[in-house]
Design an enzyme around this catalytic site. Structure first.
Site, mmCIF file in Angstrom:
data_model
loop_
_atom_site.group_PDB
_atom_site.id
_atom_site.type_symbol
_atom_site.label_atom_id
_atom_site.label_comp_id
_atom_site.label_asym_id
_atom_site.label_seq_id
_atom_site.Cartn_x
_atom_site.Cartn_y
_atom_site.Cartn_z
ATOM 1 N NE ARG A 101 0.222 1.190 3.453
ATOM 2 C CZ ARG A 101 1.147 2.068 3.720
ATOM 3 N NH1 ARG A 101 2.425 1.721 3.748
ATOM 4 N NH2 ARG A 101 0.865 3.329 3.932
ATOM 5 N N GLY A 102 0.292 2.405 0.004
ATOM 6 C CA GLY A 102 1.083 3.617 -0.178
ATOM 7 C C GLY A 102 1.134 3.908 -1.670
ATOM 8 C CB ALA A 103 0.322 6.976 -3.590
ATOM 9 N NE ARG B 213 -6.130 0.888 -1.475
ATOM 10 C CZ ARG B 213 -5.444 1.417 -0.451
ATOM 11 N NH1 ARG B 213 -4.160 1.156 -0.308
ATOM 12 N NH2 ARG B 213 -6.047 2.208 0.419
ATOM 13 C CD GLN C 67 -3.088 2.439 6.977
ATOM 14 O OE1 GLN C 67 -3.662 2.817 7.998
ATOM 15 N NE2 GLN C 67 -3.706 2.372 5.822
ATOM 16 C CG ASP D 4 -2.887 7.976 -1.087
ATOM 17 O OD1 ASP D 4 -2.660 8.380 0.065
ATOM 18 O OD2 ASP D 4 -2.664 6.812 -1.473
ATOM 19 C CG ASN E 78 -2.118 11.488 3.087
ATOM 20 O OD1 ASN E 78 -1.612 10.622 2.370
ATOM 21 N ND2 ASN E 78 -1.778 11.623 4.360
ATOM 22 C CE LYS E 79 -5.102 5.637 4.645
ATOM 23 N NZ LYS E 79 -6.092 4.790 3.937
HETATM 24 O O1 MRU Z 1 -4.414 3.242 2.450
HETATM 25 P P1 MRU Z 1 -2.932 3.402 2.337
HETATM 26 O O2 MRU Z 1 -2.183 2.764 3.462
HETATM 27 O O3 MRU Z 1 -2.429 2.979 0.983
HETATM 28 O O4 MRU Z 1 -2.714 4.969 2.448
HETATM 29 C C1 MRU Z 1 -1.413 5.484 2.363
HETATM 30 C C2 MRU Z 1 -1.350 6.940 2.581
HETATM 31 O O5 MRU Z 1 -2.347 7.597 2.815
HETATM 32 C C3 MRU Z 1 -0.019 7.584 2.428
HETATM 33 O O6 MRU Z 1 0.069 8.724 3.223
HETATM 34 C C4 MRU Z 1 0.162 7.994 0.959
HETATM 35 O O7 MRU Z 1 -0.017 6.901 0.114
HETATM 36 C C5 MRU Z 1 1.459 8.607 0.731
HETATM 37 S S1 MRU Z 1 2.679 7.355 0.480
HETATM 38 C C6 MRU Z 1 4.207 7.874 0.395
#
Ligand code: MRU
Length: 367
Positions: free
Chosen positions: A53-55, A90, A203, A244, A254-255
């Site tokens: 996960r993470g963009a 996603r 996370q 993201d 973002n999250k």
């Molecule tokens: O749902 P996730 O864990 O994929 O969400 C991740 C985030 O919100 C991160 O802050 C974002 O992807 C930036 S990653 C460098």
């Protein structure tokens, strides 16, 4: 980054030269498990079920997902099918669309028998580019932490608050929000990180705390509602989060919960920065609140929690009444006006259309 003395990226090609290996992030912080991906559908599952996960890492995994599809069957039909399946995993992180588009644009004009080799080469380049981008974000963001340290009047520490996990686990290496923190720590700046736990999937508590700890960075896990209180009491010198999807006008998605941190930071005069790799910019939209698709995930992520019991077993428990409804919005949008600056691989930009266009004229011009 190092895990107990061994250097890891989050995704790499297996020794056999075709399968792809990842760290299963659903097992951290309790177990460090490497998983082998052998098909494009397997890569899609890894993204959908958040083993990765993470963009930026979602984008890198999708690129390898296309390569795995081309190894199986390099036809136009299979390229289209794999691209569609990966794209549906996603909806919010735009790096996914970016990576799939890059791969399709490269592969479509090639003859089928040339596609697999070209796809593996490009997927590896995307990974290497992400490492270079994130390292540069670290270089450009580190002086912000240095300045905050000088300004905060506390010789022994500077407090940075972050949300979710935008560290090396969210990218191929280094991270976005955490790259400046790692570089500051490595340069001897005494940085301490407030780590939002980041419900519902935690996370922050499970991934950010784990990777900061492995690197020796001082940190404290807090529940998601503490940040405002800390800021009111002068205990946060700087916020840095990831993103993201950032619009061409600098709105940051973002999250879930990031927006509330930005509001509290604004109210308390705390600088709020965002680590932004260029593939996370969606040049096609400007209004983040109106136009970024917000992922809604299964309600059980809200009504249940997973952790390790006293006997060492990893267990999932209910935390809400059986028949209560739960909503699980995974992301929110922080308007550009609340963002002090975007830390990109080309430097720190104002969160604005002009700011981003000045740094990326060749990309801004295209749309
Ligand atoms: O749902 P996730 O864990 O994929 O969400 C991740 C985030 O919100 C991160 O802050 C974002 O992807 C930036 S990653 C460098």
């Amino acid at each position: 980054m190092n895990v107990d003395g061994t250097k890891f990226r989050t995704i790499w090609l297996s020794k056999d030269g075709w399968a792809v290996e990842i760290i299963d992030q659903t097992r951290l912080p309790f177990e460090f498990v490497i998983v082998r991906l052998e098909t494009s559908d397997h890569a899609a599952t890894a993204i959908r079920d958040m083993w990765v996960r993470g963009a930026p890492l979602i984008g890198a995994t999708a690129a390898y997902g296309v390569a795995l599809a081309m190894r199986d069957d390099p036809s136009d039909e299979n390229l289209g099918r794999a691209a569609d399946t990966l794209m549906e995993t996603r909806p919010t992180a735009v790096n996914l669309r970016w990576a799939v588009d890059v791969m399709k644009a490269l592969l479509m004009p090639l003859s089928p028998n040339a596609r697999a080799k070209a796809a593996y080469i490009r997927a590896a380049e995307i990974c290497d580019e992400d490492v270079a981008i994130c390292s540069s974000i670290g270089d450009h963001g580190m002086p912000l932490i240095h300045r905050a340290w000088e300004a905060c009047g506390k010789p022994d520490w500077v407090n940075v608050l972050t949300h979710c996990n935008a560290g090396w686990l969210a990218t191929v290496d280094w991270g976005t929000a955490l790259a400046p923190i790692y570089k500051a720590h490595d340069a001897g700046i005494p940085v301490h990180v407030w780590v939002d736990e980041t419900r519902p999937r935690n996370q922050g508590a499970s991934l950010t705390a784990w990777e900061l700890g492995k690197h020796g960075v001082a940190h404290t896990v807090i529940v998601d509602n503490v940040g405002g209180h800390l800021m009111q009491h002068g205990l946060v010198d700087l916020c840095i989060t990831g993103t993201d999807r950032t619009t061409a006008a600098g709105d940051v998605c973002n999250k879930i919960g990031t927006y509330l941190k930005a509001l509290a930071a604004h109210d308390n005069g705390v600088p709020f920065y965002v680590g932004l790799p260029s593939p996370t910019i969606d040049w096609t939209i400007e209004d983040g609140v109106a136009d970024v698709p917000i992922e809604q995930r299964d309600a059980t992520e809200v009504t249940q929690m997973t952790g390790r019991s006293a006997s060492g077993e990893v267990v999932t428990v209910d935390i809400a009444p059986e028949h209560s409804h739960a909503a699980n919005y995974a992301f929110d949008v922080t308007p550009a006006r609340l963002v002090s600056g975007l830390i990109t691989e080309r430097g720190v930009s104002p969160a604005s259309k002009d700011g981003l266009a000045a740094l990326y004229p060749e990309l801004a011009k295209k749309v």
